[in-house]
Each structure stands twice: as structure tokens, then as C-alpha cells.
Design a protein around this motif. Structure first.
Motif: not given
Length: 256
Positions: A239-255
Motif C-alpha cells: 500500500w505504501v509503495a503504491a502511494a509513493v509511486i502514485g505521488g511520484y508519477v503525478l509530481l512528474r506530470r504536473r507543475d
């Protein structure tokens, strides 16, 4: 900016913000206080327990009774570490200083996670020893089978709660929205799903319910959970890995 400079910068940010320091302090105090209280009450009521309850009596897990409220403070800590910069607008300055988003996020999470682990382990060992002192003749020893694993696991559990909250906060960016989702998730939805017979099999795979298995030494009589202590912590880690990966993906896609 070099990785060591990013880590030093993140450490300075965390310790200079009073709210993050206070939330960690609150996690320790609340966990210890409630653990001592419940342990003392359990020792007093032991003689009046039914045979079934005595078979499930887990002195180690009882001393962790305050973890439920302690994790609330860890959730707040995790959210504040990430979203404070968004709410104040400092995120633009941070992103300008560290344009590499992977380095920026890794540095922030590494420092906060290490701090949460230290606080979690200190809290876990302290609440265990104080709780056992309250339990008296009904206490467990740190050398008993499974006890050291449970105590060490308590610190890991608190760290993972904080890291999961950080991942969610990176995705949502808003402290109010993050807390508005995490608080009901852990303190309402998880409890409902875990205690209603129709949804109990689903609830036991939620991060808090699976992860807390690591703190148990004695398996309850009616427990039919298909995984053990480390398996439960592994589910929480996913669950933690999914949350962190999700955060990283969104961080890369937006300003910022």
C-alpha cells in the motif's frame, strides 16, 4: 543540487517547522499514556476475564493500545511534511533549487521516513516496557518468542503509516484534502470494513489492519487471517509503495 545538500535542506525544513515537531512529540506522548492506562486496566481486570479471553490475552499487543491514536499524529506529520510547502507556496522555491523531481521527492521522503522510524522505534520500545511494568505478573519479556519482532514491528508500523501519508499528500498536495481522506479512511472506513461480517475479509487487507498484525504475539482464538505478522507488514508495504509511486508519477506530470 547534490543529494546530500537536498537531505540537509529537508532536515532543516522539518526541524524548523514547529507543527511537525509537535506532531511527533504528540505521537510519543499519546501512545505511551494510553498504552500505560490500558495495560494497568487489563492487569486489574485479568482475574475476571473469561477463559476464552485469557486464551487470547496478549500482553505485548495490549501495551500497544495507544498506537491507534499515535498513528493519528503520524498521519498528520506525514501530511504536513509534504503539503506545508504547497500551502505556503514555498514549493516553487524548492522546485527551482532542486529541478530533478526524483531527487527532490526522494530527499524529502528519506529524511522524514528516517525521523519517523527513529521516533516509532523509541515509542514502541518505551510503551512496551512501561506497559509490561503495569501488567505485573501478567507481563511478557522482551526475550519471549515473538516479542522482539512485535516491538520492532511496532516502530516499522508507525514509520509506514507516516510514509503512506506522505505519498497521499504528494498526490493531493492539499493538507486539508489529504487529512480529509486519510482520517476517515483509517478511523472510520477501516474499522467498519474490519468489523462487519460481510466485509471483514476485505477489511483485513487494508494497510492498518494488515500492518498491525506484526505487533501481535498471541493469535486470537477466532482469528482466521490467512497471513502472518510479516505477511501483514508486507501487505502494508505494498500500500505504501503504491502511494509513493502514485505521488511520484503525478509530481512528474504536473507543475509545482
Amino acid at each position: 543540487m547534490a543529494a546530500t545538500q537536498v537531505i540537509r535542506s529537508e532536515w532543516t525544513k522539518i526541524r524548523s517547522v514547529a507543527s511537525t515537531v509537535w506532531t511527533l512529540s504528540l505521537a510519543v506522548v499519546v501512545t505511551l499514556a494510553l498504552g500505560i492506562l490500558i495495560s494497568a486496566l487489563s492487569a486489574r481486570d485479568f482475574d475476571t476475564m473469561s477463559d476464552r479471553d485469557r486464551l487470547s490475552f496478549d500482553p505485548t499487543f495490549i501495551s500497544f493500545a495507544g498506537m491507534g491514536l499515535g498513528q493519528l499524529a503520524m498521519i498528520v506529520f506525514g501530511v504536513l511534511v509534504v503539503s506545508n510547502e504547497y500551502s505556503t507556496g514555498m514549493i516553487r522555491t524548492s522546485r527551482a533549487a532542486v529541478p530533478q523531481r526524483a531527487t527532490f521527492l526522494t530527499g524529502k521522503l528519506a529524511v522524514a521516513t528516517a525521523l519517523a522510524l527513529v521516533v516509532g522505534l523509541v515509542t514502541s520500545f518505551a510503551t512496551f516496557f512501561l506497559g509490561q511494568a503495569m501488567l505485573g505478573s501478567h507481563s511478557a519479556s522482551i526475550g519471549d518468542p515473538g516479542v522482539l519482532r512485535a516491538v520492532f514491528g511496532g516502530g516499522l508500523y508507525m514509520m509506514l503509516i507516516a510514509l503512506f501519508s506522505m505519498g497521499v499528500a504528494v498526490m493531493l498536495r492539499s493538507p486539508m484534502l489529504s487529512l480529509g481522506i486519510l482520517m476517515p479512511f483509517f478511523f472510520l472506513i477501516s474499522n467498519i470494513l474490519g468489523n462487519v461480517p460481510a466485509t471483514k475479509k476485505v477489511g483485513r487487507y487494508l494497510p492498518d489492519q494488515a500492518g498491525s498484525k506484526i505487533m501481535r504475539v498471541v493469535t486470537p482464538v477466532d482469528d482466521s487471517t490467512p497471513y502472518g505478522p510479516w505477511g501483514g507488514l508486507g501487505i502494508m508495504a505494498l500500500w505504501v509503495a503504491a502511494a509513493v509511486i502514485g505521488g511520484y508519477v503525478l509530481l512528474r506530470r504536473r507543475d509545482a
